[in-house]
Design an enzyme around this catalytic site. Structure first.
Site, PDB file in Angstrom:
ATOM      1  N   ASP A 285       0.832  -1.203   0.000  1.00 53.71           N
ATOM      2  CA  ASP A 285       0.000   0.000   0.000  1.00 53.71           C
ATOM      3  C   ASP A 285       0.869   1.255   0.000  1.00 53.71           C
ATOM      4  OD1 ASP A 285      -2.184  -1.647   0.183  1.00 53.71           O
ATOM      5  OD2 ASP A 285      -2.354  -1.451   2.362  1.00 53.71           O
TER       6      ASP A 285
HETATM    7  N1  URA Z   1      -1.500  -6.057   3.626  1.00 52.50           N
HETATM    8  C1  URA Z   1      -1.950  -4.797   3.623  1.00 52.50           C
HETATM    9  O1  URA Z   1      -2.975  -4.488   4.225  1.00 52.50           O
HETATM   10  N2  URA Z   1      -1.239  -3.865   2.952  1.00 52.50           N
HETATM   11  C2  URA Z   1      -0.082  -4.147   2.309  1.00 52.50           C
HETATM   12  O2  URA Z   1       0.524  -3.251   1.718  1.00 52.50           O
HETATM   13  C3  URA Z   1       0.385  -5.472   2.312  1.00 52.50           C
HETATM   14  C4  URA Z   1      -0.345  -6.405   2.974  1.00 52.50           C
END
Ligand code: URA
Length: 235
Positions: free
Chosen positions: A109
């Site tokens: 993310d």
């Molecule tokens: N899980 C999440 O919520 N975000 C990420 O970036 C990776 C795994």
């Protein structure tokens, strides 16, 4: 694609991101390309990448790119510039011009940090993101309120069903490391999985950092920097 066989210079230069195939003609005419130390004669001349120099330098990564980036918060894994600064903006600009271009192996993310593998080798992306492979990912998590030991069993059970997901999450290993910190090891990669797993139990993830992707440890790689990884022999 890696290609140890002799290939046309215009194909080689465009695949490795130097210029388009039509621009390659100008590069060759301008004397920027040599083969075995001799000025190249024409774009349709065939040569092995290992024998070619551009501006006096060996061709950049003709066998393919495979790197580990320490992703900073605020960068997106998308190629779309409208989504904000991209992780690719932290890499040599030529790599985005490669054919195929570099891409991330899975995503983190925008607000997440840590180990992000980037490659132009499609078969590696496929191999490491295939649900059948169960590549492990280790996340360091900080949440908004004190954790409870019962969460370990909830995540380990393999019965946690997230909204809009047809199947429950596979068993995941949670190790509580502090009142509000934990490590979570996943063997799959559903959309926003870590945040959604905690949210389903009433916790908000405030900080998310990936310290390991498969066998690849982030180690002490500084944030925003990258290092090369050995390309697997058999991909
Ligand atoms: N899980 C999440 O919520 N975000 C990420 O970036 C990776 C795994």
């Amino acid at each position: 694609m890696p290609n140890p066989l002799p290939r046309r210079l215009d194909q080689l230069l465009s695949a490795c991101g130097y210029c388009s195939r039509s621009e390659a003609r100008l590069w060759v005419r301008g004397g920027r390309v040599s083969v075995n130390g001799q000025r190249a004669e024409a774009v349709d001349q065939k040569a092995r990448a290992a024998d070619v120099q551009v501006d006096g330098q060996p061709v950049d990564s003709p066998e393919g790119i495979l790197i580990l980036l320490h992703k900073p918060a605020g960068h997106v894994c998308s190629h779309d510039e409208r989504e904000g600064p991209r992780v690719f903006d932290l890499l040599p600009a030529r790599w985005l011009q490669r054919n195929p271009p570099v891409t991330t192996v899975g995503r983190l993310d925008k607000d997440a940090t840590g180990a992000l593998v980037i490659t132009d080798r499609g078969e590696l992306v496929h191999r490491w993101t295939s649900p059948k492979r169960h590549v492990t990912k280790l996340y360091e998590v900080t949440v908004d309120r004190d954790l409870e030991p019962g969460l370990v069993g909830v995540f380990a059970a393999g019965e946690l069903r997230l909204d809009d997901e047809p199947k429950p999450c596979l068993p995941a290993k949670l190790a509580i490391t502090g009142p509000r910190t934990a490590q979570l090891e996943l063997t799959e990669g559903k959309y926003h999985q870590v945040k959604r797993m905690f949210a389903s139990q009433g916790w908000t993830v405030l900080r998310l950092h990936r310290s390991r992707f498969g066998e690849i440890e982030l180690g002490d790689l500084p944030v925003g920097e990258w290092r090369r990884l050995d390309l697997p022999k058999i991909a």
